[in-house]
Motif scaffolding. Sequence first.
Motif, PDB file in Angstrom:
ATOM      1  N   ALA A  66       0.891  -1.171   0.000  1.00 11.52           N
ATOM      2  CA  ALA A  66       0.000   0.000   0.000  1.00 11.52           C
ATOM      3  C   ALA A  66       0.925   1.216   0.000  1.00 11.52           C
ATOM      4  O   ALA A  66       1.884   1.258   0.780  1.00 11.52           O
ATOM      5  N   HIS A  67       0.651   2.180  -0.864  1.00  8.03           N
ATOM      6  CA  HIS A  67       1.583   3.308  -0.936  1.00  8.03           C
ATOM      7  C   HIS A  67       1.357   4.303   0.194  1.00  8.03           C
ATOM      8  O   HIS A  67       0.231   4.568   0.612  1.00  8.03           O
ATOM      9  N   LEU A  68       2.473   4.829   0.694  1.00 11.22           N
ATOM     10  CA  LEU A  68       2.468   5.774   1.812  1.00 11.22           C
ATOM     11  C   LEU A  68       2.160   7.200   1.367  1.00 11.22           C
ATOM     12  O   LEU A  68       1.565   7.981   2.114  1.00 11.22           O
ATOM     13  N   LEU A  73      -2.751  -2.717  -2.676  1.00 15.03           N
ATOM     14  CA  LEU A  73      -3.976  -2.200  -2.066  1.00 15.03           C
ATOM     15  C   LEU A  73      -3.975  -0.693  -2.257  1.00 15.03           C
ATOM     16  O   LEU A  73      -3.160   0.011  -1.666  1.00 15.03           O
ATOM     17  N   ASP A  74      -4.865  -0.221  -3.108  1.00 18.19           N
ATOM     18  CA  ASP A  74      -4.852   1.211  -3.423  1.00 18.19           C
ATOM     19  C   ASP A  74      -6.273   1.751  -3.442  1.00 18.19           C
ATOM     20  O   ASP A  74      -7.074   1.369  -4.286  1.00 18.19           O
ATOM     21  N   GLY A  75      -6.569   2.614  -2.483  1.00 17.87           N
ATOM     22  CA  GLY A  75      -7.885   3.244  -2.435  1.00 17.87           C
ATOM     23  C   GLY A  75      -8.966   2.301  -1.917  1.00 17.87           C
ATOM     24  O   GLY A  75      -8.680   1.273  -1.304  1.00 17.87           O
ATOM     25  N   SER A 101      -8.817   8.288   1.600  1.00 16.30           N
ATOM     26  CA  SER A 101      -9.088   7.050   0.866  1.00 16.30           C
ATOM     27  C   SER A 101      -7.848   6.579   0.096  1.00 16.30           C
ATOM     28  O   SER A 101      -7.485   5.408   0.120  1.00 16.30           O
ATOM     29  N   ASP A 102      -7.188   7.523  -0.552  1.00 14.72           N
ATOM     30  CA  ASP A 102      -5.997   7.254  -1.383  1.00 14.72           C
ATOM     31  C   ASP A 102      -4.771   7.839  -0.705  1.00 14.72           C
ATOM     32  O   ASP A 102      -4.477   9.006  -0.909  1.00 14.72           O
ATOM     33  N   ASN A 103      -4.068   7.184   0.235  1.00 16.52           N
ATOM     34  CA  ASN A 103      -4.257   5.773   0.350  1.00 16.52           C
ATOM     35  C   ASN A 103      -4.437   5.348   1.814  1.00 16.52           C
ATOM     36  O   ASN A 103      -3.934   4.319   2.244  1.00 16.52           O
ATOM     37  N   GLY A 104      -5.176   6.194   2.578  1.00 15.72           N
ATOM     38  CA  GLY A 104      -5.481   5.835   3.962  1.00 15.72           C
ATOM     39  C   GLY A 104      -6.133   4.468   4.030  1.00 15.72           C
ATOM     40  O   GLY A 104      -5.827   3.651   4.911  1.00 15.72           O
ATOM     41  N   GLY A 153       6.605   6.813  -2.983  1.00 20.22           N
ATOM     42  CA  GLY A 153       6.751   7.245  -4.370  1.00 20.22           C
ATOM     43  C   GLY A 153       5.794   6.683  -5.391  1.00 20.22           C
ATOM     44  O   GLY A 153       6.184   6.453  -6.525  1.00 20.22           O
ATOM     45  N   GLU A 154       4.531   6.462  -5.012  1.00 21.25           N
ATOM     46  CA  GLU A 154       3.583   5.953  -6.026  1.00 21.25           C
ATOM     47  C   GLU A 154       3.014   7.082  -6.861  1.00 21.25           C
ATOM     48  O   GLU A 154       2.793   6.935  -8.056  1.00 21.25           O
ATOM     49  N   GLU A 155       2.748   8.208  -6.192  1.00 24.77           N
ATOM     50  CA  GLU A 155       2.048   9.301  -6.861  1.00 24.77           C
ATOM     51  C   GLU A 155       3.000  10.130  -7.721  1.00 24.77           C
ATOM     52  O   GLU A 155       4.149  10.366  -7.351  1.00 24.77           O
ATOM     53  N   GLY A 156       2.467  10.610  -8.838  1.00 31.50           N
ATOM     54  CA  GLY A 156       3.122  11.618  -9.654  1.00 31.50           C
ATOM     55  C   GLY A 156       4.605  11.414  -9.852  1.00 31.50           C
ATOM     56  O   GLY A 156       5.057  10.383 -10.349  1.00 31.50           O
TER      57      GLY A 156
HETATM   58 ZN   LIG Z   1      -3.290   5.628  -4.678  1.00 31.73          ZN
END
Ligand SMILES: [Zn+2]
Length: 435
Positions: free
Chosen positions: A121-123, A209-211, A148-151, A182-185
Amino acid sequence: MRKLALQLFVNWLLVSVILWSMPSRSAIPFSSGRAAQNAQLPQNLQVQTALAWFKPHISWINDEQARLTEIPAPPFAEAKRAEAVKVLLAAFGLDVHLDQAGNVIGELRGANDREIILVTAHLDTVFPAGTEIKVRREKEKMYAPGISDNGTGLASLVAIARAVHEARLKPQRTILFVADVGEEGEGNLRGMRALVDSYRDKLKAVIVLDGSGTDHVTTKALASRRMEAIITGPGGHSWSDFGIPNPISALVRGSVRFLNTRVPANPRTTFNLGQIEGGTSVNSIPFEAHLKVDVRSESEDELLRLENALRECMAAGVRDEMESSRDRSKGKLEWKVEILGSRPGGELGSDSPLLASLRAADEFTGNTSRPERASTDANIPLSMGIDALAIGAGGNGGGAHSLQEWYEPSGREVGLQRAVLTILGVSGIAAEKGK
Ligand SMILES: [Zn+2]
């Protein structure tokens, strides 16, 4: 009824494991030698214990989600949130360490530790440092940037680790529970790249696990590219230097050309002018202008075409601006297009054991989900032929990447059960502990 359904699921697991131990057509064939585990699966009460763990612990999971969400994790600054996840995973019996990229890795050693199932799951969030993050609750519903993304993914990761721990489940293959960076952007999937780099030869499946939600499963990786056009020039005074070439003007000219680039509906291809910067004051001719562009496509060829189009348009924008400038004595414009990030495409085989495991989990939980193409951490393993998928971790969420983001946990346990069954389906279960 529930018991019967579980028995059916366990029977399915048994059959699947036998099938997987035969030569497979999947990209990464599953190795044989899992017969010992097959015999034990049907009697496994610990799976039932893990599945039943979630419902009575929903408020704990919700509270952890709120707590983790309130720890800021802007791009390239995930360390504080990573530390909080580390403490949780360690409390649930995992062997935890941080790797060089900043990923938190909690190991649940399997009977066979030469084969690894990665659950991630991304931080990180898209929200810059300084964004006010305070979870507001209205009854069960929670509002906050990143809730939600990504709580959802992070809270689910720790909840699954805890459920598996409390059920005293020992997997056949080692499971790594990972909160990655580092998942986003512009993070450009650097956390996942590091993980695949480290474990590549041992990796048998990756579950992201994302969102929120349970209505989809990402089995196709959407290829994308993020680019930045930069134009520089001499700069000067708006009155006294009027007529010298202006980088912002050139950028605007080039951008308008780029906006007229046609993109096909099929293969679906998109572009977005996402960020524009430049200049120092209203009465200065700027010396610099920047534009960030995101392009996505079902086809790598289209991505390349758009990348070339952006370069051609910026070159033309600069040319137009130079030609219309009255005073070229003080210098000319320079331009370049840099690639900020590139996410490769890929696709999970329709006959992969991982997909079969998810389908069986859907069936057991009474869930229906449609396959989807998206840009997630699963892009990296999929692009390398490693089985991977991304799923929402249950409940409902919306407004991702906006300040109005929300999460509502009804039906959350279905998403958690679905995830845990998918994971155990590919990890397999070893002999019971403590008996
Ligand atoms: Zn995400």
